[in-house]
Scaffold this motif. Structure first.
Motif, short mmCIF file in Angstrom:
data_model
loop_
_atom_site.label_atom_id
_atom_site.label_comp_id
_atom_site.label_asym_id
_atom_site.label_seq_id
_atom_site.Cartn_x
_atom_site.Cartn_y
_atom_site.Cartn_z
N ILE A 275 0.93 -1.13 -0.08
CA ILE A 275 0.11 0.05 0.05
C ILE A 275 0.92 1.41 -0.16
O ILE A 275 0.58 2.09 0.67
N ASP A 276 1.82 1.23 -0.66
CA ASP A 276 3.00 2.34 -0.99
C ASP A 276 2.22 3.47 -1.37
O ASP A 276 2.78 4.59 -1.13
N ASP A 277 1.14 3.26 -2.18
CA ASP A 277 0.49 4.59 -2.95
C ASP A 277 -0.68 5.07 -2.18
O ASP A 277 -1.04 5.92 -2.81
N TRP A 278 -0.79 4.42 -0.96
CA TRP A 278 -2.01 4.92 -0.03
C TRP A 278 -1.35 5.82 0.83
O TRP A 278 -0.29 5.60 1.33
N PRO A 279 -2.11 6.74 1.57
CA PRO A 279 -1.63 7.66 2.43
C PRO A 279 -1.64 6.65 3.81
O PRO A 279 -2.15 5.49 3.78
N SER A 280 -0.95 7.33 4.71
CA SER A 280 -0.62 6.58 6.10
C SER A 280 -1.94 6.82 6.82
O SER A 280 -2.54 7.76 6.91
N PRO A 281 -2.58 5.64 7.18
CA PRO A 281 -3.91 5.63 8.06
C PRO A 281 -3.78 6.37 9.25
O PRO A 281 -2.56 5.95 9.89
N SER A 282 -4.70 6.90 9.84
CA SER A 282 -4.69 7.53 10.79
C SER A 282 -5.25 6.45 12.10
O SER A 282 -4.83 6.52 13.21
N LYS A 283 -5.96 5.48 11.31
CA LYS A 283 -6.70 4.48 12.28
C LYS A 283 -6.79 3.07 11.49
O LYS A 283 -6.95 3.08 10.08
N PRO B 244 2.25 7.96 13.04
CA PRO B 244 2.66 8.30 14.48
C PRO B 244 1.38 8.88 15.15
O PRO B 244 0.84 9.59 14.96
N GLY B 245 1.18 8.13 16.47
CA GLY B 245 0.26 8.57 17.38
C GLY B 245 -1.07 7.89 17.03
O GLY B 245 -2.09 8.10 17.47
N GLY B 246 -1.13 7.27 15.79
CA GLY B 246 -2.27 6.56 15.10
C GLY B 246 -2.76 5.42 16.06
O GLY B 246 -2.30 4.79 17.06
N LYS B 247 -4.05 4.94 16.01
CA LYS B 247 -4.74 4.03 16.67
C LYS B 247 -5.11 2.65 15.75
O LYS B 247 -5.18 2.81 14.84
N LEU B 248 -4.91 1.44 16.42
CA LEU B 248 -5.32 0.36 16.00
C LEU B 248 -6.22 -0.17 16.85
O LEU B 248 -6.37 -0.19 18.07
N ALA C 278 -5.03 0.05 20.74
CA ALA C 278 -3.67 0.26 20.86
C ALA C 278 -3.17 1.38 20.35
O ALA C 278 -3.84 1.92 19.09
N ARG C 279 -2.13 2.01 20.57
CA ARG C 279 -1.66 3.33 19.94
C ARG C 279 -0.21 3.02 19.42
O ARG C 279 0.57 2.54 20.13
N LYS C 280 0.25 3.62 18.30
CA LYS C 280 1.50 3.76 17.72
C LYS C 280 2.18 4.78 18.60
O LYS C 280 1.74 6.11 18.44
N PRO C 281 3.52 4.63 19.16
CA PRO C 281 4.02 5.74 19.71
C PRO C 281 4.45 6.84 18.57
O PRO C 281 4.70 6.59 17.52
N GLY C 282 4.27 8.22 19.17
CA GLY C 282 4.74 9.26 18.45
C GLY C 282 3.49 10.22 18.53
O GLY C 282 2.62 10.00 18.95
#
Length: 225
Positions: A112-120, A148-152, A220-224
């Motif tokens: 998914i390199d061509d997709w934006p980084s998901p926030s969630k 960074p700082g996004g939620k899973l 869960a959260r990604k640090p950042g």
């Protein structure tokens, strides 16, 4: 040199067998209280304008529909290895605006390199269907692509804490999907695997008792920042 992070090439399809895929929506609705936990998941995600949502294991598009019921102006990206399920998803969600985007394949960050980084990121009813190594790999890949700082949000069969839930899980899900892949979920290993993948603030938000066992929503959260 061998690939240090091989991508799985097998999976348990929706409903356990490919020929049952057309009946998946009916079965999961009846056996998992799906409308209840999907709506609760979307509320926990607290989606806002501009959010980018990645649904790993998007199946027949039910999370995209749930998001459309509650939220607007979010970008939904779905990824699933099952081409038949994805065809159903595209048909079911054709009227949603903005339109969901679906892609077929075995998930990896590089896909998914061509997709934006998901926030969630959401992973629903996927991890109980794959082996322990693949559970860990999917969580690592999810952490890599998450902003960074996004939620899973993992929603799946979690720890089966009561005798009744263990029995129901054993008689249904483990009969359909096998014991080896599903037992780590029943033993409560999902939060452990999420922490080992590099997530922080891991917590179980809600648990739902269903005819097939207990389903948990784990955040869960990604640090950042």
């Amino acid at each position: 040199m061998p690939d240090p992070k091989p991508v799985a090439r097998s999976y348990t399809p929706a409903a356990g067998y490919h020929f049952l895929t057309p009946f998946y929506d009916f079965g999961v609705a009846v056996t998992t209280r799906e409308r209840v936990w999907r709506d609760r998941l979307v509320r926990h995600m607290a989606l806002g304008e501009g959010d980018v949502i990645l649904d790993i294991g998007s199946g027949t598009g039910n999370l995209a529909l749930a998001i459309a019921r509650h939220s607007r102006d979010v970008r939904y990206l779905g990824f699933d290895p099952d081409e038949a399920a994805t065809r159903i998803a595209r048909t079911k969600t054709a009227q949603i605006v903005p339109p969901p985007e679906f892609r077929v394949g075995f998930f990896a960050a590089s896909a998914i390199d061509d997709w934006p980084s998901p926030s969630k990121i959401a992973i629903c009813l996927v991890l109980h269907q794959v082996g322990l190594e693949e559970k860990a790999r999917l969580l690592r890949e999810a952490r890599q692509v998450l902003a960074p700082g996004g939620k899973l949000y993992v929603t799946d069969y979690g720890e089966q804490r009561s005798r009744l839930m263990r029995l129901l899980f054993r008689l249904t899900i483990q009969q359909l999907d096998g014991v080896q892949d599903t037992q780590p979920n029943a033993d409560g290993l999902l939060p452990v695997l999420m922490r080992e993948a590099g997530f922080c603030d891991v917590r179980e938000l809600e648990t739902f008792r269903t005819p097939t066992g207990a389903i948990a929503i784990i955040e869960a959260r990604k640090p950042g920042t």
